[in-house]
Design a protein around this motif. Structure first.
Motif, PDB file in Angstrom:
ATOM      1  N   LEU A  82      42.511  35.595  33.527  1.00 19.96           N
ATOM      2  CA  LEU A  82      43.167  36.835  33.895  1.00 19.96           C
ATOM      3  C   LEU A  82      44.016  36.212  35.318  1.00 19.96           C
ATOM      4  O   LEU A  82      44.866  36.874  35.301  1.00 19.96           O
ATOM      5  CB  LEU A  82      42.148  37.679  34.734  1.00 19.96           C
ATOM      6  CG  LEU A  82      41.180  38.419  33.876  1.00 19.96           C
ATOM      7  CD1 LEU A  82      40.061  39.118  34.328  1.00 19.96           C
ATOM      8  CD2 LEU A  82      42.040  39.307  32.827  1.00 19.96           C
ATOM      9  N   GLN A  83      43.519  35.226  35.852  1.00 23.44           N
ATOM     10  CA  GLN A  83      44.218  34.806  37.238  1.00 23.44           C
ATOM     11  C   GLN A  83      45.387  33.565  37.060  1.00 23.44           C
ATOM     12  O   GLN A  83      46.333  33.574  37.078  1.00 23.44           O
ATOM     13  CB  GLN A  83      43.371  34.465  38.499  1.00 23.44           C
ATOM     14  CG  GLN A  83      42.553  35.802  38.944  1.00 23.44           C
ATOM     15  CD  GLN A  83      41.566  35.330  39.890  1.00 23.44           C
ATOM     16  OE1 GLN A  83      41.264  34.493  39.994  1.00 23.44           O
ATOM     17  NE2 GLN A  83      41.476  36.366  40.659  1.00 23.44           N
ATOM     18  N   GLU A  84      44.709  32.339  36.137  1.00 21.85           N
ATOM     19  CA  GLU A  84      45.493  31.110  36.258  1.00 21.85           C
ATOM     20  C   GLU A  84      46.586  31.546  34.653  1.00 21.85           C
ATOM     21  O   GLU A  84      47.598  31.022  34.959  1.00 21.85           O
ATOM     22  CB  GLU A  84      44.487  29.937  35.826  1.00 21.85           C
ATOM     23  CG  GLU A  84      45.327  28.780  35.859  1.00 21.85           C
ATOM     24  CD  GLU A  84      44.497  27.491  36.069  1.00 21.85           C
ATOM     25  OE1 GLU A  84      44.603  26.685  35.318  1.00 21.85           O
ATOM     26  OE2 GLU A  84      43.411  27.770  36.704  1.00 21.85           O
ATOM     27  N   ASP A  99      46.349  39.959  30.343  1.00 26.07           N
ATOM     28  CA  ASP A  99      45.764  41.321  30.897  1.00 26.07           C
ATOM     29  C   ASP A  99      44.570  41.988  30.428  1.00 26.07           C
ATOM     30  O   ASP A  99      44.157  43.122  31.108  1.00 26.07           O
ATOM     31  CB  ASP A  99      46.939  42.047  30.153  1.00 26.07           C
ATOM     32  CG  ASP A  99      48.212  41.714  30.507  1.00 26.07           C
ATOM     33  OD1 ASP A  99      48.647  41.704  31.741  1.00 26.07           O
ATOM     34  OD2 ASP A  99      48.933  41.164  29.559  1.00 26.07           O
ATOM     35  N   GLY A 100      43.805  41.107  29.850  1.00 25.11           N
ATOM     36  CA  GLY A 100      42.400  41.676  29.497  1.00 25.11           C
ATOM     37  C   GLY A 100      41.620  40.718  28.675  1.00 25.11           C
ATOM     38  O   GLY A 100      42.082  39.964  28.080  1.00 25.11           O
ATOM     39  N   ILE A 101      40.156  41.010  28.549  1.00 29.61           N
ATOM     40  CA  ILE A 101      39.256  40.047  27.897  1.00 29.61           C
ATOM     41  C   ILE A 101      38.616  40.783  26.997  1.00 29.61           C
ATOM     42  O   ILE A 101      38.047  41.917  27.310  1.00 29.61           O
ATOM     43  CB  ILE A 101      38.224  39.188  28.937  1.00 29.61           C
ATOM     44  CG1 ILE A 101      39.384  38.592  29.815  1.00 29.61           C
ATOM     45  CG2 ILE A 101      37.481  38.183  28.098  1.00 29.61           C
ATOM     46  CD1 ILE A 101      38.367  37.996  31.035  1.00 29.61           C
ATOM     47  N   PRO A 146      41.782  45.349  39.395  1.00 35.09           N
ATOM     48  CA  PRO A 146      40.938  46.465  38.721  1.00 35.09           C
ATOM     49  C   PRO A 146      41.888  46.891  37.470  1.00 35.09           C
ATOM     50  O   PRO A 146      41.246  47.844  36.590  1.00 35.09           O
ATOM     51  CB  PRO A 146      40.791  47.526  39.579  1.00 35.09           C
ATOM     52  CG  PRO A 146      41.775  47.007  40.699  1.00 35.09           C
ATOM     53  CD  PRO A 146      41.718  45.590  40.637  1.00 35.09           C
ATOM     54  N   TRP A 147      43.169  46.646  37.369  1.00 32.33           N
ATOM     55  CA  TRP A 147      43.878  47.248  36.462  1.00 32.33           C
ATOM     56  C   TRP A 147      43.924  46.331  34.958  1.00 32.33           C
ATOM     57  O   TRP A 147      44.381  46.765  33.991  1.00 32.33           O
ATOM     58  CB  TRP A 147      45.429  47.093  36.808  1.00 32.33           C
ATOM     59  CG  TRP A 147      45.864  45.643  37.013  1.00 32.33           C
ATOM     60  CD1 TRP A 147      46.556  44.961  36.314  1.00 32.33           C
ATOM     61  CD2 TRP A 147      45.631  45.337  38.342  1.00 32.33           C
ATOM     62  NE1 TRP A 147      46.760  43.685  37.069  1.00 32.33           N
ATOM     63  CE2 TRP A 147      46.532  44.023  38.366  1.00 32.33           C
ATOM     64  CE3 TRP A 147      45.370  45.598  39.504  1.00 32.33           C
ATOM     65  CZ2 TRP A 147      46.547  43.177  39.388  1.00 32.33           C
ATOM     66  CZ3 TRP A 147      45.550  44.783  40.846  1.00 32.33           C
ATOM     67  CH2 TRP A 147      45.850  43.399  40.634  1.00 32.33           C
ATOM     68  N   LYS A 148      43.068  45.398  35.033  1.00 36.81           N
ATOM     69  CA  LYS A 148      42.884  44.745  33.776  1.00 36.81           C
ATOM     70  C   LYS A 148      41.804  44.825  33.075  1.00 36.81           C
ATOM     71  O   LYS A 148      40.633  45.339  33.665  1.00 36.81           O
ATOM     72  CB  LYS A 148      42.953  43.002  34.119  1.00 36.81           C
ATOM     73  CG  LYS A 148      44.204  42.776  34.711  1.00 36.81           C
ATOM     74  CD  LYS A 148      44.534  41.147  34.843  1.00 36.81           C
ATOM     75  CE  LYS A 148      45.970  40.654  35.071  1.00 36.81           C
ATOM     76  NZ  LYS A 148      45.893  39.080  35.188  1.00 36.81           N
TER      77      LYS A 148
END
Length: 526
Positions: free
Chosen positions: A297-299, A303-305, A352-354
Motif C-alpha cells: 500500500l505504501q511503497e 489501492d487495495g489488497i 482509510p481510503w484503500k
C-alpha cells in the motif's frame, strides 16, 4: 538516516527491516530469534565477497532479537546473504525482507537454487501526481495473472514491460481496477502464485521492484486502480514434501524446536492444505505479515489488497480437505483473527481510503464488521452465492429447469445488508483453473451460439447486480481452455478478439454501462 563512510553496528537507521540504501551505503537489519551472531556477506562488483559482522539491535514490533549493520559503499543491485551462527553451527540465508532475489546458478535444466542471494534495491520512485481511485461502488475488477497475460515469446513468463504495453487493451474493456494474482517469489518457475516462499520479494522472472512501480504508475495514469493478492494462510518451504528450499524461511536461524523453525507454528496449528502456517501468536511474525501488507500500500502505492483464504488464517485445517474447518487458531485468543484485525486497523489509520478484501467464502458477516465490535474489519469479501445460482441456471439444458427466483433472491438480498461489501463474479481464477464457463455450458461445443449467448447473459446479470463485479482474464475472448500457468501455460490468445468481436464488444459495453450509469452503481435493483 545521515550518510556515513564508516561501518556502524548496530545501524543508526532505526526500525527499518531489510536493506535500506542512502547516498553512501546501505543499512541491513534482520530478525533471528535464536541466533548467537550474524554477519552480512556482500558480493562486491569484482566478484569477491566481504563479511561484515552485525550487532544485536532492536526494532519496533520485532523486539530485541534483531541484528543490524550499516555498510558504506554498497549500491543498488548488490547481492548479499546473512551468515547466521547458532548453537551447533551456522547457516547462510537470504533476507526475509528483501524485495528481490536472484539465483546465479539457475537454468531451466539445472534448477539450482542453492546460491540464492538477496538483492539491494532502491525504494525511491517519482510517483508524480497522487492517484485517486474510483469509489468502491463504481469498481469493476479485472483479474490478471502476470505470468500468462501477455508474452511475445510464448512458453515463458510474461514480463512486466510486456504487460505495460497491453494497458490499452485493458482500457478498451472499460474496467477501472485490476487485481493481480500473487507474484511474490514462489516455488516454481511459473506458478498460480498461491505457493509463496518469500512474501516481500517480487518474482524476479517478472521484473524488479522498480518495474512493478512503473506498472502501477502506468495503470494509474490510465485511471485504473491496482489491487494485489497476498497469501498469509501459509508460506511454502518445500515442494511435494521434498527437501526444503535453500532460499525459504525453513529453520531460518538454525533452530528446530518447531519443525519448520521460528516463522511457523509447531503443533496442529502448523497444518494447512498447502503448507505450514505462519505463527501468528509470535509477535515478530505477526509484525512481519503486517509490514508486508503495508509494503504494497505504501511503497508500491497499490489501492487495495485481497487476502487469500482468510478462513485458513483464523481456523485450523480440521478434516475437510482443501479448506479449513477446524477450531480457532490459538487458545482463548484467536491469533489469526487478531492478525486480520490488526492489519485492517493499521490500514484504516494510515490510508482509510484503500480497500481490503477477504476470500473467506463462509458467509460470515463478522469478516466485514468493524473491529471495534469484534469484526475482522475488511471492507468487502468474496461472495460465491450469485456465482452458484447463476451457474446452476446457465448449465441447464431447458429453461423450465431454471430457478429464476433463486437468482433474484441473491441479487436482491446480499447476506450482508450493504451489497458493496461483496465481490461478485461468474468466474474467478479458481473456476478458470478447472473449467471455463463456456465449456461448462456446452461441453461438446464450448464455442457454440448457445455457449456464447449464455456466457454473455451470465456476465450481464453480474454487471446488473448490486455489488462489486469481477471477471477473469480471457472471459471477454470466450476462452474455452482450462486456464493453468504450468506445466504448459495457458497464455492469453488475443487473436480471439477478431474471432468473436461482438462478444468482446459486449463485455466492454456492459462494463462501460455499469461504470457510467449511476443507476447501475446503486444499492438496489428497482
Amino acid at each position: 538516516m545521515s550518510s556515513s563512510t564508516s561501518i556502524i553496528a548496530p545501524s543508526p537507521l532505526k526500525d527499518e527491516m531489510g536493506n535500506v540504501l542512502d547516498d553512501t551505503g546501505c543499512s541491513f537489519r534482520v530478525w533471528a530469534l535464536f541466533a548467537t551472531g550474524i554477519a552480512v556477506k556482500i558480493w562486491n562488483a569484482d566478484g569477491t565477497t566481504q563479511l561484515q559482522p552485525m550487532a544485536k539491535d532492536s526494532a519496533a514490533g520485532y523486539g530485541t532479537d534483531v541484528w543490524s549493520v550499516y555498510v558504506p559503499g554498497v549500491g543498488a543491485e548488490t547481492n548479499y546473504r546473512y551468515v547466521i551462527s547458532f548453537s551447533g553451527g551456522s547457516v547462510e540465508r537470504v533476507d526475509p525482507f528483501a524485495r528481490s532475489i536472484v539465483f546465479p546458478n539457475w537454468t531451466d535444466a539445472s534448477q539450482d537454487a542453492s546460491d540464492a542471494r538477496s538483492v539491494v534495491t532502491s525504494r525511491d520512485f517519482d510517483w508524480g501526481t497522487a492517484f485517486s481511485a474510483p469509489g468502491w461502488d463504481e469498481l469493476v475488477i479485472y483479474q490478471i495473472h502476470i505470468g500468462t497475460f501477455f508474452n511475445p515469446n510464448p512458453g515463458g513468463a510474461s514480463k512486466i514491460d510486456d504487460l505495460i504495453l497491453q494497458i490499452p487493451y485493458i482500457q478498451s474493456l472499460g474496467v477501472n481496477a485490476v487485481q493481480f494474482l500473487p507474484f511474490v517469489e514462489y516455488s516454481a518457475p511459473l506458478s498460480l502464485g498461491y505457493d509463496p516462499v518469500l512474501p516481500f520479494a517480487m518474482e524476479r522472472d517478472f521484473g524488479t521492484p522498480q518495474d512493478f512501480m512503473r506498472l502501477v504508475q502506468a495503470l494509474h495514469n490510465a485511471k485504473i486502480a491496482v489491487l494485489v493478492d497476498v497469501v498469509y494462510n501459509h508460506i511454502d518451504v518445500s515442494s511435494n514434501n521434498a527437501a526444503p528450499f535453500p532460499y525459504s524461511l525453513y529453520q531460518y536461524d538454525g533452530w528446530a524446536g518447531d519443525p519448520c523453525g521460528i516463522f511457523f507454528y509447531g503443533d496442529d496449528q502448523m497444518d494447512t492444505p498447502w503448507g505450514p502456517r505462519p505463527n501468528y501468536g509470535r509477535p515478530a511474525v505477526s509484525q512481519f505479515l503486517s509490514d508486508n501488507a503495508m509494503l504494497w500500500l505504501q511503497e508500491y502505492q497499490v489501492d487495495g489488497i485481497r487476502f487469500d483464504s482468510t478462513i485458513c488464517i483464523r481456523k485450523r485445517q480440521g478434516s475437510c480437505g482443501q479448506t479449513c474447518c477446524g477450531t480457532d487458531i490459538g487458545v482463548q485468543r484467536n491469533f489469526g483473527w487478531e492478525l486480520l484485525q490488526n492489519i485492517n486497523n493499521r490500514i484504516d489509520l494510515a490510508q482509510p481510503w484503500k480497500m481490503t478484501i477477504a476470500e473467506d467464502l463462509n458467509g460470515n458477516a463478522a469478516i466485514t464488521s468493524q473491529t471495534g465490535g469484534g469484526g475482522a474489519g475488511f471492507d468487502a469479501q468474496w461472495d460465491t452465492s450469485l456465482q452458484g445460482v447463476l451457474m446452476a441456471a446457465l448449465t441447464q439444458a431447458f429453461d423450465s429447469n431454471v430457478d429464476v427466483g433463486a437468482i433474484a433472491g441473491v441479487m436482491q438480498n446480499p447476506f450482508e445488508q450493504d451489497p458493496f461489501k461483496r465481490i461478485i463474479y461468474l468466474e474467478s481464477h479458481d473456476q478458470a483453473d478447472n473449467q471455463r464457463v463456456p465449456a461448462l455450458i456446452d461441453p461438446g461445443n464450448p464455442q457454440s451460439w448457445f455457449a456464447r449467448k449464455k456466457s454473455m447473459l451470465g456476465f450481464a446479470v453480474v454487471l446488473a447486480t448490486p455489488g462489486i463485479p469481477m471477471f477473469f482474464q480471457g472471459a471477454e475472448l470466450l476462452d474455452t481452455r482450462p486456464w493453468s500457468p504450468s506445466p504448459n501455460p495457458t497464455m492469453m490468445d488475443f487473436s480471439r478478439q477478431a474471432t468473436f468481436p461482438k462478444l468482446f464488444q459486449f463485455y466492454g459495453d456492459m462494463v462501460r454501462l455499469r461504470t457510467s450509469a449511476r443507476g447501475l452503481c446503486g444499492r438496489g435493483l428497482n
